[in-house]
Design a protein around this motif. Sequence first.
Motif, PDB file in Angstrom:
ATOM      1  N   THR A  32       0.879  -1.153   0.000  1.00 37.84           N
ATOM      2  CA  THR A  32       0.000   0.000   0.000  1.00 37.84           C
ATOM      3  C   THR A  32       0.917   1.203   0.000  1.00 37.84           C
ATOM      4  N   PHE A  34       1.540   5.452   0.048  1.00 43.12           N
ATOM      5  CA  PHE A  34       0.969   6.678   0.580  1.00 43.12           C
ATOM      6  C   PHE A  34       1.805   7.878   0.141  1.00 43.12           C
ATOM      7  N   LEU A  46      -1.640  12.496   6.186  1.00 45.05           N
ATOM      8  CA  LEU A  46      -1.894  11.716   4.980  1.00 45.05           C
ATOM      9  C   LEU A  46      -2.515  12.579   3.902  1.00 45.05           C
ATOM     10  N   GLY A  93       3.920   1.020   2.726  1.00 49.59           N
ATOM     11  CA  GLY A  93       3.419   0.165   3.781  1.00 49.59           C
ATOM     12  C   GLY A  93       3.746  -1.266   3.418  1.00 49.59           C
ATOM     13  N   GLY A  94       4.482  -1.944   4.297  1.00 48.39           N
ATOM     14  CA  GLY A  94       4.920  -3.288   3.967  1.00 48.39           C
ATOM     15  C   GLY A  94       4.181  -4.349   4.745  1.00 48.39           C
ATOM     16  N   ALA A  95       4.805  -5.518   4.815  1.00 46.42           N
ATOM     17  CA  ALA A  95       4.159  -6.653   5.450  1.00 46.42           C
ATOM     18  C   ALA A  95       4.358  -6.663   6.958  1.00 46.42           C
ATOM     19  N   ASN A  96       5.405  -6.001   7.415  1.00 42.98           N
ATOM     20  CA  ASN A  96       5.740  -6.100   8.829  1.00 42.98           C
ATOM     21  C   ASN A  96       4.847  -5.242   9.700  1.00 42.98           C
ATOM     22  N   THR A  97       4.812  -5.603  10.945  1.00 44.81           N
ATOM     23  CA  THR A  97       3.899  -5.007  11.906  1.00 44.81           C
ATOM     24  C   THR A  97       4.016  -3.499  12.016  1.00 44.81           C
ATOM     25  N   GLY A  98       3.100  -2.830  11.442  1.00 47.06           N
ATOM     26  CA  GLY A  98       2.964  -1.392  11.626  1.00 47.06           C
ATOM     27  C   GLY A  98       4.100  -0.555  11.096  1.00 47.06           C
ATOM     28  N   LYS A  99       4.942  -1.109  10.248  1.00 50.52           N
ATOM     29  CA  LYS A  99       6.104  -0.336   9.827  1.00 50.52           C
ATOM     30  C   LYS A  99       5.859   0.318   8.480  1.00 50.52           C
ATOM     31  N   LEU A 100       6.015   1.623   8.469  1.00 50.22           N
ATOM     32  CA  LEU A 100       5.975   2.375   7.223  1.00 50.22           C
ATOM     33  C   LEU A 100       7.393   2.802   6.875  1.00 50.22           C
ATOM     34  N   PHE A 102       9.481   5.533   4.948  1.00 52.17           N
ATOM     35  CA  PHE A 102       9.377   6.869   4.367  1.00 52.17           C
ATOM     36  C   PHE A 102      10.525   7.117   3.400  1.00 52.17           C
TER      37      PHE A 102
ATOM     38  N   GLN B  46      11.100   5.110  12.018  1.00 45.04           N
ATOM     39  CA  GLN B  46      10.314   4.541  13.108  1.00 45.04           C
ATOM     40  C   GLN B  46      11.232   3.999  14.193  1.00 45.04           C
ATOM     41  N   ASN B  99      -0.674  -2.524   7.428  1.00 40.70           N
ATOM     42  CA  ASN B  99      -0.039  -1.321   6.886  1.00 40.70           C
ATOM     43  C   ASN B  99      -0.871  -0.672   5.807  1.00 40.70           C
TER      44      ASN B  99
END
Lengths: 112, 114
Positions: A32, A34, A46, A93-100, A102, B46, B99
Motif C-alpha cells: 500500500t 501513501f 496523509l 506500507g509493507g508486510a511487517n507489523t505497523g512499519k511504514l 518513508f 520509526q 499497513n
Amino acid sequence: GDSVTQMQGQVTLSEDDFLFINCTYSTTWYPTLFWYVQYPGEGPQLLLKVTTANNKGISRGFEATYDKGTTSFHLQKASVQESDSAVYYCVLGGANTGKLTFGDGTVLTVKP
Amino acid sequence: AQTIHQWPVAEIKAVGSPLSLGCTIKGKSSPNLYWYWQATGGTLQQLFYSITVGQVESVVQLNLSASRPKDDQFILSTEKLLLSHSGFYLCAWSLDWSNTGQLYFGEGSKLTVL
C-alpha cells in the motif's frame, strides 16, 4: 528489506505550474503506498493512499498513481498554489507489523 | 474526535542528561502507537511501536527506550542523551494493525542536545 527512493529532493515552481514528483519502491509484499505532506513545525498528514486494488488516488486536487510493472509511484497536481509549499513524502506500507518506510522527502516551494 | 497531544513542544538538554517525552491519545481506545524520529531536514525513522498496554517493540537501536504505561499514553525516554539524539520526535497512532492503515501524527517535540 523495503525501500523507497524519491527522485527529487527539491522542487521550485510558480503558482499554477504543473507538479510531478516521482518515487520508486522495492518490496517483496503487495504494497500500500501513501503520500504524506508535512508543513513546517507540524507532523506529517496523509494526503493520498493507493492500494493494489485501485492504482490511483485523488485528494485535494492531487492525484497519485502507481505502476506495479515499474514499481514507481508518482504524485501530480495540475495547478499548484503557494499554500502547497511543504515537504512531500512517498511512503511504503509493507508486510511487517505497523512499519511504514518513508522516502527522503521532496521539498516543494511554490512562488507567488 | 480523536486528538493526539505531545509534550514538551521543545527541549534543550545537555549531553548526558536524562530525557522524557510524552504522548497522549484521546478519543480512541486501544490504539496502535508509534514513535518516529526525524533529523533536521531528514526523513522519518520509526523507533518503536506498541499494540497494547505494557508491550513495546523496538525497531531501531538508538539508546532510547519507550513504555506504554496506560492505554492512551506513550513515553519515550533515555537516561543519557547523546548529541545524535537531536531532532524532531513524532508520536503517531493508527486504527488498525495492517499497513494499509493511516497514521495520525502529533505535532512533535523538538529536541536540541548541546
